[in-house]
Each structure stands twice: as structure tokens, then as C-alpha cells.
Design a protein around this motif. Sequence first.
Motif, PDB file in Angstrom:
ATOM      1  N   HIS A  66       0.747  -1.070   0.174  1.00  0.00           N
ATOM      2  CA  HIS A  66      -0.038  -0.006  -0.076  1.00  0.00           C
ATOM      3  C   HIS A  66       0.861   1.165  -0.057  1.00  0.00           C
ATOM      4  O   HIS A  66       1.604   1.544   0.776  1.00  0.00           O
ATOM      5  CB  HIS A  66      -1.016  -0.005   1.363  1.00  0.00           C
TER       6      HIS A  66
ATOM      7  N   LEU B 161      -3.538   3.698  -3.806  1.00  0.00           N
ATOM      8  CA  LEU B 161      -3.987   2.796  -5.063  1.00  0.00           C
ATOM      9  C   LEU B 161      -5.713   3.273  -4.973  1.00  0.00           C
ATOM     10  O   LEU B 161      -6.205   2.949  -4.050  1.00  0.00           O
ATOM     11  CB  LEU B 161      -3.899   1.327  -4.616  1.00  0.00           C
TER      12      LEU B 161
ATOM     13  N   CYS C   6      -4.202   5.352   1.090  1.00  0.00           N
ATOM     14  CA  CYS C   6      -3.561   4.557   0.257  1.00  0.00           C
ATOM     15  C   CYS C   6      -3.815   5.096  -1.118  1.00  0.00           C
ATOM     16  O   CYS C   6      -4.704   5.600  -1.371  1.00  0.00           O
ATOM     17  CB  CYS C   6      -4.019   3.060   0.291  1.00  0.00           C
TER      18      CYS C   6
HETATM   19 CU    CU Z   1      -3.736   0.264  -0.857  1.00  0.00          CU
END
Ligand code: CU
Length: 161
Positions: free
Chosen positions: A89, A146, A144
Motif C-alpha cells: 500500500h 491505489l 492509500c
Molecule cells: Cu492500498
Amino acid sequence: MILANIMPERPPAASLHDIPIDTKPPVRKIVDVTPFEKKSPDFTVNFTEDKSGFYINGEKYQPDAKPMTEARVGTYQHWRIVNSTQEIHPMHIHQVHFFAYATDGRAIPFPVWLDTVNVPVGGDVDVIMDFTDPVIRGMSVFHCHLLNHEDKGMMAKILFE
Ligand SMILES: [Cu+2]
């Protein structure tokens, strides 16, 4: 729609093309990490996930949530970012930078100022958050990086005050 016309009081002394460009990379403050290393973190970020979502410190992001943590403007804080999952992450914070100096309890050979850092699987990263910029105030977020994780809850608010 035009919101405002901004006119200079007098013509600028130099055009943009006359201003010398500094091509050197930005230099940020060098921080002595020793006092931070010795004490436990001021705040810990723990990334977790399960079938129904992604979490920071057990909480899934809600737009109407209170800030998870607060930072006094003018201070540094030692944060530990922990990855309690089986995938990587990238931790990202808005508005401020942090000095990443250790991972899994070991010093990073060339510590650097960042706004995003990959937190290793089952590991952690120790950073010094720089909240010293007097202009940076109000509500912000860390998450995070992402998008899929962030959108499913891996984000939290921080209040700079
Ligand atoms: Cu993540």
C-alpha cells in the motif's frame, strides 16, 4: 464565468521570461531523527483489509467522519505506518511532506522527503511529518494511493490547526 479581473497596480518589473529559473532540485530541511527514534510514535496508521473493504485503524472512510487525528501547526510528528495485509500500500498525505527514515525498524540508508511511500507487506515505515508550514491549515486527508483501495475506504481525515 468571470469571477474577477486582477490588475497589477503598476506594470511588473520583469516579465516571467526575465526571472532566472533555479534548476537545482528543491532542498528541504534536514531533520535530526534521533529525538523521534527514541520515543514511541505520535500516531500510527494501520492498513488492513477484508472481503468488505479497506481500512485505516479499523475504520472505513466516511465523508462525514470526524478527523482521525489532529496536528498542531508548527510541529513535527513521528508517524509509524503499518501494513497488516498481504499486498503493498502506498501511503500518501495531502498538503505536507514527510521524512521517511526507517523501515521495519532499520534505518533507510538515504532518507528522503516524500509525500508518498510504499509500505512493505507485513512491514512498516517510520516517518517524520512536517506540519511546520503556517499556511497549511484545516481539514485534509491521507490515504492509500491505489485508487481501488482508497475508494473502498482506505482513507482518513487529518485536521491541521
Ligand atoms: Cu492500498
